[in-house]
Scaffold this motif. Sequence first.
Motif, PDB file in Angstrom:
ATOM      1  N   PRO A   4      73.372  58.317  63.591  1.00 23.83           N
ATOM      2  CA  PRO A   4      73.218  58.675  64.998  1.00 23.83           C
ATOM      3  C   PRO A   4      73.308  60.163  65.304  1.00 23.83           C
ATOM      4  N   PHE A   5      73.571  61.005  64.324  1.00 22.43           N
ATOM      5  CA  PHE A   5      73.766  62.412  64.629  1.00 22.43           C
ATOM      6  C   PHE A   5      72.657  63.297  64.050  1.00 22.43           C
ATOM      7  N   THR A   6      71.496  62.704  63.739  1.00 22.02           N
ATOM      8  CA  THR A   6      70.356  63.509  63.296  1.00 22.02           C
ATOM      9  C   THR A   6      69.632  64.105  64.500  1.00 22.02           C
ATOM     10  N   HIS A   7      69.718  63.420  65.632  1.00 25.48           N
ATOM     11  CA  HIS A   7      69.018  63.877  66.834  1.00 25.48           C
ATOM     12  C   HIS A   7      69.765  65.047  67.469  1.00 25.48           C
ATOM     13  N   ARG A   8      69.034  66.101  67.798  1.00 20.71           N
ATOM     14  CA  ARG A   8      69.607  67.252  68.496  1.00 20.71           C
ATOM     15  C   ARG A   8      69.165  67.189  69.954  1.00 20.71           C
ATOM     16  N   PRO A   9      70.090  66.858  70.873  1.00 20.90           N
ATOM     17  CA  PRO A   9      69.717  66.684  72.282  1.00 20.90           C
ATOM     18  C   PRO A   9      69.115  67.934  72.911  1.00 20.90           C
ATOM     19  N   VAL A  10      69.461  69.109  72.377  1.00 21.27           N
ATOM     20  CA  VAL A  10      68.961  70.368  72.927  1.00 21.27           C
ATOM     21  C   VAL A  10      68.278  71.152  71.817  1.00 21.27           C
ATOM     22  N   SER A  11      67.090  71.678  72.085  1.00 20.14           N
ATOM     23  CA  SER A  11      66.390  72.480  71.088  1.00 20.14           C
ATOM     24  C   SER A  11      67.062  73.848  70.980  1.00 20.14           C
ATOM     25  N   PRO A  12      66.924  74.508  69.820  1.00 19.94           N
ATOM     26  CA  PRO A  12      67.544  75.836  69.656  1.00 19.94           C
ATOM     27  C   PRO A  12      67.137  76.804  70.763  1.00 19.94           C
ATOM     28  N   ALA A  13      65.865  76.744  71.182  1.00 17.53           N
ATOM     29  CA  ALA A  13      65.375  77.680  72.191  1.00 17.53           C
ATOM     30  C   ALA A  13      66.001  77.410  73.560  1.00 17.53           C
ATOM     31  N   ASP A  14      66.329  76.144  73.825  1.00 19.63           N
ATOM     32  CA  ASP A  14      66.865  75.780  75.137  1.00 19.63           C
ATOM     33  C   ASP A  14      68.381  75.841  75.212  1.00 19.63           C
ATOM     34  N   ALA A  15      69.043  75.970  74.087  1.00 14.32           N
ATOM     35  CA  ALA A  15      70.509  75.931  74.080  1.00 14.32           C
ATOM     36  C   ALA A  15      71.086  77.147  74.793  1.00 14.32           C
TER      37      ALA A  15
END
Length: 653
Positions: A4-15
């Motif tokens: 369940p922790f492969t998904h990154r809810p926020v992209s690097p550019a949007d963080a």
Amino acid sequence: MNHPFTHRPVSPADADRELLREGIAKANIPALLLVLYQMTGEERWLDEPYAPKRSPGLDDNDSGQLPENIQNEIRDAASAAIDAWLEGRELAVPRPDNRRLAEMLTVAMTEHVPQEYGDIIAAGMEFDEAENEADTVIPADKSAIVIGGGVSGICAGIELQKLGVPYILFEKNEDFGGTWFENKYPGCGVDTPSLTYTFSCRPNDWSMYFPLRDEIEEYLLDTAKEFDLYESARFQTHVEEARWNEQTGKWDVTVTTPQGNRETHSADYLFSAVGILNIPKYPKIDGLDDFRGDVYHTSCWPDDVDLMDKRVAVIGNGASGMQVAPAIADEVESLTIFARSKQWAAPFPQFRKTIPEGVRYLMQVVPLYRAWLEQRLSWTFNDRVHGTLFRDPEWTHPDRAVNEINDGHRRAFTRYVKEQLADRPDLIEHVLPDYPPFAKRMLLDNGWYRTIKKDNVELIPEHLAKIEGKTLYSSSGKSVDADVIILATGFETTQVLGSYDIVGREGQLLHDKWGKDDAAAYLGTLVPGFPNFFILLGPNVGSGHGGSMIRNIENQMHFAGEVVLSASEHGARTVEVRDAVYEDYLHRIDEAHEKLVWTHPGTENWYRNSKGRVIAITPWRNDAFWRMTRKPKESDLVFSSDSAGAAHTAKTG
């Protein structure tokens, strides 16, 4: 491997890196260390000098009791690891095995967490979610009725949708929410951490560590909307009776509609989701009906109550009493509290404490941090204390505690009370309990001790005996005048399913099977003679030693779904628990409770019925109940191919 922790809810550019840094700077060090280990694979983060030290208090141990330079090193390393993860680096340890999970939590909690507890950690972190996918298809003509739209009803609706079973949900109120819809009194909130008081399928961005009533209700209503539960709900509809129809093999449920009409609806499966906190308990007080002021029960609080400059009396000092009194003390002219019993109340450093914006953002951006923080809170508020509640027959001071550790808890809580009332030592004898800690529900001090010291507050350590006009008399004859009486007297917790009649096979009334207040059910869920019937938050399901009731309800509903699937596999029209299995479970429940603090001689609590049996709460540790509800043993069940109950041969589970 999927986890369940492969998904990154926020992209690097949007963080928002600045906000993320703010969150890391205030994050919980023990949880952050576990994230660091999984992100980097470096064992050193779980050992000296980084391993947390035990906190002297009952707070979250955010600092880990570590020197500031070590804390800063951990936060800097976590910041770098999270940045790398956001940029695409995979977790070095994506899926620790279950034994390792327990070892990791042991480090974070600075105390031993049993090896077998790793199973429930894995489930809570959804590592093995795929294992629950069912291959069985439930026949399209099957249907269900759900009674109640609180937490249990919402759980039922979500699970039935997952199973593909159409249903109707009947709710007596105007909307979803149950207890949280009805209880609107000032100060109403939850005594369970927000991260654990959350549906597994719907994480929430809570604003507080322990949310108040309005935020909880909003969350429940939003959950119902997100899962389209409103499509199947019928509100302001009161269920009068549920009767098993032998001819059709269905449940006939008679309701009164908002227009006052009586209707009967039929379905294959019936789910009772009315809980145990839904029938207000009204005390028998001479003259109460003739009181010349206003009387409000905390569970029936009107929207337009104005207590400003009123003389108010609060009856009761349980959970609702301890919440409402501090919330109104500063607006009323005078506040009199009638408290005939004494309660243990633990320190509550997070009372009304908001979660910093950066920490909320960290939990959204890094789900692994949120998951580990939840696991820490789950252990702290669920099972940490369970092993200390067993009655030690060799213990030489049963008058004050049930064992040596329990006696240590007593000393710690006693010190706290004396510290809080150091400037009012006259109050100590009126509030310090003479029974072991946890023998009654352990409450949290949300300003209670500060409140009873206020100049306009009087604590009367007696019961309210009678009322004449606007004058209230205690059992010793002490009198006080009041304009408003608030009944913080709780619920009829032993009257399980007392709001409607349930009639099973051969016309047997469930209330008759149980007797006046002696409810019982296999895993709190199944009763023989009542086929295709499931009770949620039924007998012996609540947790007296702490924990989120949502988790146990989810466990029950998972189990109920598995039973329905088993019936489909057998091509059975009905399924119910065997009598012998039901009786054996009841015996095991009673036997287990006889070893625990809640049956300690001389103690009273709302968990027990008139016979002294504990019927409201479970004796099991949370991971034990979780295991019991994973998969039904088919040998425990009777499958029937006809509505009259002819035995269907079952495979041994």
